[in-house]
Design a protein around this motif. Structure first.
Motif, PDB file in Angstrom:
ATOM      1  N   LEU A   1       0.831  -1.199   0.000  1.00  8.39           N
ATOM      2  CA  LEU A   1       0.000   0.000   0.000  1.00  8.39           C
ATOM      3  C   LEU A   1       0.868   1.253   0.000  1.00  8.39           C
ATOM      4  N   TRP A   2       1.918   1.263   0.778  1.00  8.50           N
ATOM      5  CA  TRP A   2       2.839   2.397   0.813  1.00  8.50           C
ATOM      6  C   TRP A   2       3.498   2.609  -0.547  1.00  8.50           C
ATOM      7  N   MET A   3       3.926   1.520  -1.175  1.00  6.12           N
ATOM      8  CA  MET A   3       4.578   1.626  -2.487  1.00  6.12           C
ATOM      9  C   MET A   3       3.601   2.141  -3.544  1.00  6.12           C
ATOM     10  N   MET A   4       2.401   1.595  -3.561  1.00  6.14           N
ATOM     11  CA  MET A   4       1.412   2.015  -4.551  1.00  6.14           C
ATOM     12  C   MET A   4       0.951   3.459  -4.288  1.00  6.14           C
ATOM     13  N   GLY A   5       0.736   3.776  -3.016  1.00  9.70           N
ATOM     14  CA  GLY A   5       0.217   5.092  -2.664  1.00  9.70           C
ATOM     15  C   GLY A   5       1.166   6.222  -3.006  1.00  9.70           C
ATOM     16  N   ARG A   6       2.464   6.005  -2.867  1.00  9.12           N
ATOM     17  CA  ARG A   6       3.443   7.044  -3.164  1.00  9.12           C
ATOM     18  C   ARG A   6       3.393   7.470  -4.624  1.00  9.12           C
ATOM     19  N   THR A   7       2.988   6.551  -5.487  1.00  9.01           N
ATOM     20  CA  THR A   7       2.901   6.872  -6.916  1.00  9.01           C
ATOM     21  C   THR A   7       1.506   7.313  -7.313  1.00  9.01           C
ATOM     22  N   LEU A   8       0.503   6.559  -6.872  1.00  9.53           N
ATOM     23  CA  LEU A   8      -0.859   6.785  -7.359  1.00  9.53           C
ATOM     24  C   LEU A   8      -1.539   7.990  -6.730  1.00  9.53           C
ATOM     25  N   GLU A   9      -1.365   8.200  -5.424  1.00  4.11           N
ATOM     26  CA  GLU A   9      -2.088   9.296  -4.779  1.00  4.11           C
ATOM     27  C   GLU A   9      -1.715  10.666  -5.343  1.00  4.11           C
ATOM     28  N   PRO A  10      -0.412  10.974  -5.522  1.00  5.98           N
ATOM     29  CA  PRO A  10      -0.097  12.282  -6.139  1.00  5.98           C
ATOM     30  C   PRO A  10      -0.574  12.384  -7.584  1.00  5.98           C
TER      31      PRO A  10
ATOM     32  N   TYR B   1      -4.952  -5.002  -4.459  1.00  4.95           N
ATOM     33  CA  TYR B   1      -4.955  -5.506  -5.836  1.00  4.95           C
ATOM     34  C   TYR B   1      -5.631  -4.508  -6.777  1.00  4.95           C
ATOM     35  N   GLY B   2      -6.612  -3.775  -6.270  1.00  8.50           N
ATOM     36  CA  GLY B   2      -7.204  -2.721  -7.078  1.00  8.50           C
ATOM     37  C   GLY B   2      -6.190  -1.646  -7.423  1.00  8.50           C
ATOM     38  N   LEU B   3      -5.295  -1.325  -6.464  1.00 10.14           N
ATOM     39  CA  LEU B   3      -4.232  -0.356  -6.736  1.00 10.14           C
ATOM     40  C   LEU B   3      -3.225  -0.921  -7.729  1.00 10.14           C
ATOM     41  N   PHE B   4      -2.959  -2.218  -7.639  1.00  5.15           N
ATOM     42  CA  PHE B   4      -2.104  -2.876  -8.643  1.00  5.15           C
ATOM     43  C   PHE B   4      -2.656  -2.623 -10.047  1.00  5.15           C
ATOM     44  N   ALA B   5      -3.936  -2.866 -10.210  1.00  4.40           N
ATOM     45  CA  ALA B   5      -4.574  -2.699 -11.516  1.00  4.40           C
ATOM     46  C   ALA B   5      -4.516  -1.241 -11.963  1.00  4.40           C
ATOM     47  N   ALA B   6      -4.724  -0.321 -11.032  1.00  6.73           N
ATOM     48  CA  ALA B   6      -4.689   1.102 -11.374  1.00  6.73           C
ATOM     49  C   ALA B   6      -3.294   1.516 -11.831  1.00  6.73           C
ATOM     50  N   LEU B   7      -2.267   1.039 -11.150  1.00  5.58           N
ATOM     51  CA  LEU B   7      -0.898   1.379 -11.544  1.00  5.58           C
ATOM     52  C   LEU B   7      -0.567   0.785 -12.910  1.00  5.58           C
ATOM     53  N   PHE B   8      -1.016  -0.443 -13.147  1.00  2.06           N
ATOM     54  CA  PHE B   8      -0.800  -1.086 -14.446  1.00  2.06           C
ATOM     55  C   PHE B   8      -1.388  -0.234 -15.572  1.00  2.06           C
ATOM     56  N   LEU B   9      -2.633   0.191 -15.405  1.00  2.00           N
ATOM     57  CA  LEU B   9      -3.293   0.969 -16.457  1.00  2.00           C
ATOM     58  C   LEU B   9      -2.688   2.367 -16.584  1.00  2.00           C
ATOM     59  N   MET B  10      -2.244   2.950 -15.475  1.00  4.78           N
ATOM     60  CA  MET B  10      -1.637   4.272 -15.556  1.00  4.78           C
ATOM     61  C   MET B  10      -0.323   4.219 -16.329  1.00  4.78           C
TER      62      MET B  10
END
Length: 302
Positions: A138-147, A187-196
């Motif tokens: 969550l920390w790894m995904m959040g650092r990229t996706l939230e901003p 896993y939802g954040l995984f998918a979001a990062l993949f598509l981004m």
């Protein structure tokens, strides 16, 4: 006396108050108003470190909530109304059987749909690594996706993905087997990062391989709810697609104000799209609930 007028409000603007813009000269008041109306992604970050980099506040809040919930789980362990038992989720809690007052009275469990979200903040007490791994990811995904997405849309993907994971548990898992964990949301954040990454033309090999390996582990390793993982992944992809794949505006033919209006329209479409995903999940939940009757629960127990 000034003979130059603001192109937005048509009021006279003295030389000290004139500001050049794409659509001509504007007054300082209109320039300030336009800056206030810019969407969040075009404003300086509200929370930033000393280098000006945005701080993913919502990510840290989610991690803190999961940590506090874990402490509460241990503090109330063994109690009949412990935090774990009060907030975990199983298909029974959103089933037709739970709406049957007589059957619910006998079983001691009623219709409690909020568990579909609260279970995402709990973790296995027998394995602290469950919490640790989820929070690290969550920390790894959040650092990229939230901003990149903004805190509100990031939080929406997280919560809707958690909901989607619970819907998959309702449809595919034993209705009497409770589940906990933030894995569906992660896993939802995984998918979001993949598509981004795919949206900006980057390589998705690494993130794709990571998702595939984790899905295999989810299916092979006992005690893991692969249903929640798959549900969160699919719903997270749907949410990210709504946010990322919007029609592009032709910025060459409009001024700053028109461009801002178009961005606001895009944001409205995004939120309506996310609302549509939630409505679809609620409909699927209702359909799945009707499949779990007192008779089917007795069969599952037997």
């Amino acid at each position: 006396m000034s003979y130059v007028r603001c192109q937005r409000c048509d009021r006279p603007a003295c030389p000290q108050c004139q500001r050049s813009a794409e659509v001509g000269v504007q007054c300082v008041d209109c320039v300030a108003s336009a800056q206030r109306n810019l969407p969040a992604e075009h404003r300086p970050p509200r929370f930033a470190d000393k280098h000006g980099q945005p701080i993913p506040v919502v990510t840290y809040v989610l991690i803190a909530l999961c940590g506090l919930a874990y402490v509460a789980q241990w503090a109330t362990n063994g109690l009949s109304t412990g935090v774990t038992e009060s907030l975990w989720y199983a298909g029974f809690y959103t089933s037709a059987a739970s709406l049957d007052s007589q059957f619910a009275a006998l079983s001691g469990i009623g219709f409690e749909p909020w568990r579909m979200l609260t279970s995402a903040f709990l973790h296995s007490m027998s394995s602290p690594m469950h919490l640790l791994l989820n929070m690290v990811v969550l920390w790894m995904m959040g650092r990229t996706l939230e901003p990149a997405l903004g805190w509100a849309r990031f939080l929406a993907i997280y919560l809707i993905s958690a909901f989607g994971g619970s819907v998959a548990v309702l449809l595919l898992a034993n209705p009497l087997a409770p589940v906990v964990g933030a894995s569906g949301a992660v896993y939802g954040l995984f998918a979001a990062l993949f598509l981004m990454i795919r949206r900006i033309g980057g390589s998705v090999v690494s993130i794709g391989a990571l998702i595939a390996v984790n899905l295999v582990i989810s299916v092979v390793w006992s005690g893991i709810s692969w249903q929640a993982h798959v549900g969160g992944l699919v719903v997270g992809a749907a949410c990210a697609a709504v946010l990322l794949f919007q029609p592009k505006s032709d910025q060459t033919l409009v001024g700053a104000e028109e461009a801002a209006q178009r961005r606001r329209r895009i944001r409205r479409r995004q939120w309506w799209g996310l609302a549509g995903v939630v409505v679809i999940l609620m409909v699927i939940t209702a359909i799945g609930a009707m499949q779990i009757t007192p008779e089917s629960l007795l069969a599952a127990r037997g």
